[in-house]
Design a protein around this motif. Structure first.
Motif, PDB file in Angstrom:
ATOM      1  N   GLU A   1      -3.657   3.645   1.681  1.00  0.00           N
ATOM      2  CA  GLU A   1      -4.847   3.170   0.975  1.00  0.00           C
ATOM      3  C   GLU A   1      -5.073   1.705   1.298  1.00  0.00           C
ATOM      4  OE1 GLU A   1      -5.742   2.210  -3.656  1.00  0.00           O
ATOM      5  OE2 GLU A   1      -4.857   4.161  -3.221  1.00  0.00           O
TER       6      GLU A   1
ATOM      7  N   SER B   1      -8.958   2.245   5.022  1.00  0.00           N
ATOM      8  CA  SER B   1      -7.610   2.793   5.114  1.00  0.00           C
ATOM      9  C   SER B   1      -7.161   2.898   6.559  1.00  0.00           C
ATOM     10  CB  SER B   1      -7.574   4.171   4.454  1.00  0.00           C
ATOM     11  OG  SER B   1      -7.962   4.079   3.099  1.00  0.00           O
TER      12      SER B   1
ATOM     13  N   ALA C   1       0.841  -1.192   0.000  1.00  0.00           N
ATOM     14  CA  ALA C   1       0.000   0.000   0.000  1.00  0.00           C
ATOM     15  C   ALA C   1       0.877   1.242   0.000  1.00  0.00           C
ATOM     16  CB  ALA C   1      -0.910   0.000   1.216  1.00  0.00           C
TER      17      ALA C   1
ATOM     18  N   TYR D   1      -1.918   8.601   5.669  1.00  0.00           N
ATOM     19  CA  TYR D   1      -2.787   7.448   5.435  1.00  0.00           C
ATOM     20  C   TYR D   1      -2.177   6.474   4.447  1.00  0.00           C
ATOM     21  CZ  TYR D   1      -4.121   9.820   1.098  1.00  0.00           C
ATOM     22  OH  TYR D   1      -4.098  10.425  -0.138  1.00  0.00           O
TER      23      TYR D   1
ATOM     24  N   TYR E   1     -12.402   2.970   0.408  1.00  0.00           N
ATOM     25  CA  TYR E   1     -11.117   2.335   0.671  1.00  0.00           C
ATOM     26  C   TYR E   1     -10.938   2.238   2.184  1.00  0.00           C
ATOM     27  CZ  TYR E   1     -10.068   3.200  -4.223  1.00  0.00           C
ATOM     28  OH  TYR E   1     -10.100   3.209  -5.593  1.00  0.00           O
TER      29      TYR E   1
ATOM     30  N   CYS F   1       2.201  10.611  -2.385  1.00  0.00           N
ATOM     31  CA  CYS F   1       2.241   9.206  -1.999  1.00  0.00           C
ATOM     32  C   CYS F   1       3.558   8.604  -2.462  1.00  0.00           C
ATOM     33  CB  CYS F   1       1.089   8.439  -2.640  1.00  0.00           C
ATOM     34  SG  CYS F   1      -0.541   8.938  -2.092  1.00  0.00           S
TER      35      CYS F   1
ATOM     36  N   CYS G   1       0.816   7.784   2.139  1.00  0.00           N
ATOM     37  CA  CYS G   1       0.481   9.107   1.629  1.00  0.00           C
ATOM     38  C   CYS G   1       0.442  10.125   2.754  1.00  0.00           C
ATOM     39  CB  CYS G   1      -0.875   9.078   0.931  1.00  0.00           C
ATOM     40  SG  CYS G   1      -0.961   7.892  -0.426  1.00  0.00           S
TER      41      CYS G   1
ATOM     42  N   ASP H   1     -10.285   5.722  -8.568  1.00  0.00           N
ATOM     43  CA  ASP H   1      -8.940   5.635  -8.004  1.00  0.00           C
ATOM     44  C   ASP H   1      -8.655   6.825  -7.101  1.00  0.00           C
ATOM     45  OD1 ASP H   1      -8.614   3.370  -9.544  1.00  0.00           O
ATOM     46  OD2 ASP H   1      -7.505   4.408 -11.125  1.00  0.00           O
ATOM     47  N   LEU H   2      -7.955   6.557  -5.983  1.00  0.00           N
ATOM     48  CA  LEU H   2      -7.527   7.654  -5.129  1.00  0.00           C
ATOM     49  C   LEU H   2      -6.381   8.390  -5.808  1.00  0.00           C
ATOM     50  CD1 LEU H   2      -7.424   6.105  -1.541  1.00  0.00           C
ATOM     51  CD2 LEU H   2      -9.082   7.705  -2.465  1.00  0.00           C
TER      52      LEU H   2
ATOM     53  N   LYS I   1      -2.907  10.282  -6.280  1.00  0.00           N
ATOM     54  CA  LYS I   1      -1.625  10.007  -5.633  1.00  0.00           C
ATOM     55  C   LYS I   1      -0.782  11.261  -5.414  1.00  0.00           C
ATOM     56  CE  LYS I   1      -2.274   5.548  -5.752  1.00  0.00           C
ATOM     57  NZ  LYS I   1      -3.263   5.123  -4.814  1.00  0.00           N
TER      58      LYS I   1
END
Length: 178
Positions: A54, A69, A22, A52, A67, A177, A25, A138-139, A141
């Protein structure tokens, strides 16, 4: 052949689960409060960060991926008082009805922000975009990826006294990230 398969299974089990590492971030931001909160007057500028990782993605219908997290959200006032919470999820929402948004959702909120020491979950940082802006769940980055979610950015935390909410406007949101 049977011995080969048993040996392969034993080797894979000993190696542990095969999962992607993972991304770690860090996001930083500022909050301008929109209400008085203890000793902090409305309009106070707070410094915040979210550290955090992901987690597992859970599809929540056609419009949301959450997600699961880990990490923390922390917000610090100029007087040194602060609050923090444990990140439990980051929700990515794409909806044709209202707005696209991402929301960092924290539990176990604790601290002494403005001299107030009793809080109720959740602590939220929510970043909105015009509906249809996000192309995927998608998160992001990096800061550039989060820029799509800059239409409205808000902070929110609750106290147990009649669920009084401290709202705030988030600005200068930056993230990386690795």
């Amino acid at each position: 052949m049977k011995r080969f398969l048993i040996g392969l299974a034993a080797t894979l089990l000993a190696a542990g689960p095969l999962t992607a590492q993972a991304a770690e971030c860090l996001a930083t931001f500022q909050v301008e409060t929109e209400a008085d909160h203890g000793t902090l007057p409305s309009g106070s500028i707070l410094q915040g960060d979210i550290a955090y990782s992901e987690g597992r993605a859970l599809r929540m219908g056609n419009e949301t991926v959450s997600y699961l997290s880990t990490g923390t959200i922390r917000v610090v006032a100029p007087d040194g008082s602060s609050i923090s919470g444990v990140v439990r999820a980051v929700h990515m929402v794409r909806t044709p009805h209202f707005a696209d948004y991402a929301s960092f959702d924290a539990k176990n909120v604790d601290g002494n922000l403005g001299g107030i020491s009793a809080y109720e979950d959740p602590l939220l940082i929510t970043l909105f975009a015009p509906r249809g802006s996000l192309e995927s769940f998608d998160l992001p980055k990096d800061t550039e990826g989060w820029t799509a979610l800059s239409r409205r950015q808000v902070f929110q935390v609750h106290t147990p006294d009649t669920m009084w909410t401290l709202p705030g406007r988030v600005f200068d949101f930056e993230a990386t990230c690795k």
